[in-house]
Structures are given as C-alpha cells and as structure tokens.
Write an enzyme that holds these catalytic residues in place. Structure first.
Site, mmCIF file in Angstrom:
data_model
loop_
_atom_site.group_PDB
_atom_site.id
_atom_site.type_symbol
_atom_site.label_atom_id
_atom_site.label_comp_id
_atom_site.label_asym_id
_atom_site.label_seq_id
_atom_site.Cartn_x
_atom_site.Cartn_y
_atom_site.Cartn_z
ATOM 1 C CE LYS A 55 46.363 38.545 42.319
ATOM 2 N NZ LYS A 55 44.702 38.441 41.955
ATOM 3 C CE LYS A 69 39.790 42.796 43.510
ATOM 4 N NZ LYS A 69 40.915 42.283 42.718
ATOM 5 C CE LYS A 109 41.580 31.969 47.403
ATOM 6 N NZ LYS A 109 41.632 32.348 45.385
ATOM 7 C CB SER A 161 40.416 37.729 49.872
ATOM 8 O OG SER A 161 39.113 37.153 49.127
ATOM 9 N N GLY A 162 40.509 40.643 48.362
ATOM 10 C CA GLY A 162 40.443 41.739 47.314
ATOM 11 C C GLY A 162 40.304 42.887 47.612
ATOM 12 N N GLY A 163 41.545 43.467 47.002
ATOM 13 C CA GLY A 163 42.306 44.914 47.072
ATOM 14 C C GLY A 163 42.986 45.314 48.868
ATOM 15 C CG HIS A 208 37.678 31.603 44.556
ATOM 16 N ND1 HIS A 208 36.433 32.888 44.514
ATOM 17 C CD2 HIS A 208 38.562 32.752 44.539
ATOM 18 C CE1 HIS A 208 37.130 33.594 43.534
ATOM 19 N NE2 HIS A 208 38.008 33.761 44.034
ATOM 20 N NE ARG A 209 32.831 36.788 48.510
ATOM 21 C CZ ARG A 209 32.369 37.705 48.939
ATOM 22 N NH1 ARG A 209 31.251 37.759 49.701
ATOM 23 N NH2 ARG A 209 33.483 38.436 49.210
ATOM 24 C CG HIS A 212 37.194 33.929 49.967
ATOM 25 N ND1 HIS A 212 38.576 34.961 49.215
ATOM 26 C CD2 HIS A 212 38.096 32.803 49.315
ATOM 27 C CE1 HIS A 212 39.515 33.736 48.330
ATOM 28 N NE2 HIS A 212 39.183 32.846 49.016
ATOM 29 N N GLY A 222 46.451 39.415 47.314
ATOM 30 C CA GLY A 222 47.623 39.164 46.368
ATOM 31 C C GLY A 222 48.070 40.794 45.786
ATOM 32 N N GLY A 223 48.505 41.520 44.815
ATOM 33 C CA GLY A 223 48.371 42.651 44.587
ATOM 34 C C GLY A 223 48.933 43.369 45.642
ATOM 35 C CG ASP A 272 41.880 34.114 41.865
ATOM 36 O OD1 ASP A 272 41.530 34.300 42.927
ATOM 37 O OD2 ASP A 272 42.746 35.357 41.798
ATOM 38 C CD GLU A 273 38.814 33.812 40.202
ATOM 39 O OE1 GLU A 273 39.133 35.079 39.299
ATOM 40 O OE2 GLU A 273 39.698 34.494 40.769
#
Length: 415
Positions: free
Chosen positions: A151, A310, A177, A338-340, A269-270, A302, A362-363, A179-180
């Site tokens: 990030k 998130k 990884k 994944s995600g948040g 990745h979706r 994912h 990630g974050g 990202d999209e």
C-alpha cells in the site's frame, strides 16, 4: 406442425435427469405476471424459445429447459446437457445468466445456485492444485498461508514495490500480491517488477529459511496475458494472478491451460464481482461465480471475510464449504479472506472460517506505526497464536509489534 409457447417450458412433474444442469433463481415478476408465467419465460429465453408462438416441424423438446419447481419466489430450471458446448464456460453462462437478466417479464431475477452434473463439470479442468498449494509450495498444512498487497496499491516504483516485498517476506508473510489494477504501467513495468520482486523473494527465502512466492498480476488482452504467464514461469515464480471477472472466463480458461503446462498455480482476484452480486435480488450470486471459477480452474479465490472486513459479500462460510466439497473428483479451491483485515481480527476470522485458508492483509500490515516489516511480524504472530490456541495478549507479550498493532486497531472490524 406443432405450436410451442411459454407454457411448454413449465412442467411441475418433471424429474431432472442425471445430466441436467439445474439452476435455482429468485424471481420477482413484473406487474401483471404471475410466477408460473415468469418461470416459463425464464426457461424459454435461456434455452430455445422465443416470445412468439412457433410452428416447427418435428420435436425440439430435447433442447428445451424446463421450469419444474416454483415456490416462495424461487424457480428451479433444468437444462438438458445437449444445450451446452462442453468446456465452454462463456457459452454456458450465456444460456443460464444471459438475456434473462434483462427481460421485462421480471422486475428482479437472481441466479442463486447451480447443481453441476458430472457430464458437464468433467468437461472443465478444475484447479490444478487447489488447497494443496499450502503443502506443495509452502510446506505447511496446519496454518493459513498469508499474503499482502503493498500500500498504496498503485503508484509505487518497481524498487519500492520489491523492497516492500522483502520487508513483508522477512516479517513472516508467505506471499507478495499485486492488486487488481496493477499490471504494466510506466511507474512499475510488469517484467521489471517481476524480476526485481523475485530477486528480493530469493533473498528473503535465504534469510528466513521459508518458501516465499509472488502473486503477479498477468491480466491483459489474451495473447499478452499468456506471454506474461510464460515470463512468470521463466523467472521462477510459482503463481500468476488473474482478475477473473474483468478478464472474462474464456481468458481464465486459456490461462489455466497454459498454467498446466508450466506448473503454475492461479490466484483469482474477483474485482467487479459486486456488479453481479451486490444487489440482493438481482444478478448472479457470489456462490455461482465461485462455482464457475472452480470449474474454470483457479486455485485460490477471494470469498470474503465473514463480515469482519470492509467489503460486502454473501455467505462466505457457505461458499467456502462448497469450494471444498466433492465435485465429481475435481480439486478444491483455497478460499482467500481479504479486505479490511488486521491482526486483531485473526482469531475471530479463523474461528469462523478455519485454517484451510489464505489470509491477505494490506492496510493492516502497511499501516503499522513502525512500518511494513513490523506489520508483517504482527500479522504472522497473530496467525501463529490463533492456530496454536494462544491468546493475542499472550502473543503480544512475546512480539512487541503485535502489541502495537492491537493498540492501533484493537479487535474491531473496519468499514
């Protein structure tokens, strides 16, 4: 001459054959139409019918779909095997999720689930590795494999990107990884990023004694994408990543074929899935998209965070169970959460979804006050503690970076 109309596609007494593809829809009829009328239209439009009463020679009923269950806004439709071109996912989806999504006869329609017969399912390759990537690539079976996207997810130079890879790998993360939306931009060209990141990967492996790898995003127009798959293999990468929805399922099938020749695993990745599945009463469910991805041959997908992260999504646990279920002998798929996410959520996540999983943060790594290396150490310490049945507080006493992460984010989900 025999007339064929919508009513001919509705048969409540029909018993699906072993080689029928059975699809279940949620349907809200348009004003003035009842569920039976809509069911016949869905089966007609998605097989061999039309709005007009036809006069045809002989019988074509062996090509007609049949709506056979209608109850509480749900319609089940059986499609005969002869309707499909085996091994062609684009053609299959054009039948079962094509024009019907835009029919005026329905206010809303959603493809909820499919039962794939062996005759059709076995025409697709399925995953090459599936959840076996944990053991075959990383030599682990008792914990989730871990991943992280640098990030900011785009904008880093090649050198910055590779350096962050080194920091997270040496901090205990298994996978770097892309990202999209990172592919081959001027600020971080594909082949340079691949080469420099894998050089850092080799250095991290030597220092840690653990296998590491890189989910490099090969998404591109067809020929270019296959060239990138070849480059990944030439440079010693074990994986490629594809934005499966935006690239299209025919492209995924091409990558799967090439990956089989090269021994590469495919990370899916979706991105864009919510355009199909977010509106609860319309489109295509994430469950069905996951089924399509498995048949097409991805190894990792994912599927969400069971409400802890998130992003909105459907029944993560149920989707994951389907991805691991028996499907006529095809390999399973390793779900990716994944995600948040951040270290404080790891115990609850693994309690909900198990350890046969990939977890991507990630974050929750790169936002660590002490930087990405410290964030990776905190994340890995949280994973190891959860797998071993130890509390985060106990683990934080041994790993100061985890203590800092818990002070920073606590144990609440993000929005």
């Amino acid at each position: 001459m025999a007339g064929i109309s919508y009513e001919d596609f509705l048969d409540r007494d029909y018993e699906p054959r072993d080689d029928d593809l059975v699809c279940r829809f949620a349907v809200r009829p348009a004003e003035g139409l009842d569920p039976e009328a809509v069911a016949g239209r869905v089966a007609s439009e998605s097989s061999n019918g039309t709005w007009a009463r036809l006069q045809v020679e002989g019988s074509i009923t062996d090509l007609s779909a049949r709506a056979f269950e209608i109850e509480d806004g749900r319609v089940s439709v059986a499609y005969p095997d002869t309707l499909f071109e085996h091994g062609n996912m684009a053609q299959v989806l054009s039948c079962i999720a094509g024009n019907i999504m835009g029919m005026k006869a329905v206010e809303r329609i959603r493809l909820l689930d499919c039962e794939w017969p062996e005759s059709l399912a076995s025409s697709f390759p399925g995953p090459q590795y599936g959840s076996a990537v944990r053991a075959e690539i990383f030599g682990v079976e008792d914990r989730p494999i871990t991943a992280s996207v640098p990030k900011p997810k785009v904008g880093l130079s090649t050198a910055q990107h590779a350096q962050i890879g080194y920091e997270i790998w040496t901090g205990g993360v298994d996978l770097l990884k892309d990202d999209e939306n990172l592919t081959d931009q001027s600020f971080n060209p594909f082949e340079e990023r691949l080469t420099e990141s894998l050089a850092m990967r080799d250095r991290a492996e030597e220092e840690t004694g653990e296998p590491k790898s890189y989910l490099v995003n090969v998404t591109a127009p067809g020929p270019e994408m296959l060239e990138r798959v070849d480059l990944a293999a030439e440079h010693g990468c074990e994986y490629v990543m594809v934005d499966v929805v935006t690239a299209g399922w025919s492209s995924v099938q091409q990558v799967r074929e090439r990956a089989a020749d090269l021994g590469l695993a495919i990370h899916a990745h979706r991105a864009m899935h919510a355009a199909f599945d977010r509106v609860p009463e319309h489109g295509v469910s994430m469950r069905v998209l996951a089924q399509v991805a498995r048949l097409a041959g991805v190894d990792q997908l994912h599927t969400g965070t069971a409400g802890l992260g998130k992003l909105e999504n459907e029944d993560t646990k149920g989707i994951n169970e389907w991805l691991r279920s028996d499907l006529h002998g095809l390999a399973d798929v390793l779900p990716v959460a994944s995600g948040g996410l951040h270290p404080g959520l790891v115990p609850e996540l693994l309690d909900a979804l198990g350890t046969n999983l990939a977890v991507q943060v990630g974050g929750g790594i790169h936002g660590h006050p002490e930087g990405s290396h410290a964030g990776a150490k905190a994340f890995r310490a949280a994973v190891d503690a959860a797998v071993e049945g130890r509390s985060l507080d106990a683990a934080a006493e041994e790993t100061p970076e985890l203590a800092t992460a818990l002070e920073t984010w606590g144990r609440e989900g993000t929005r």
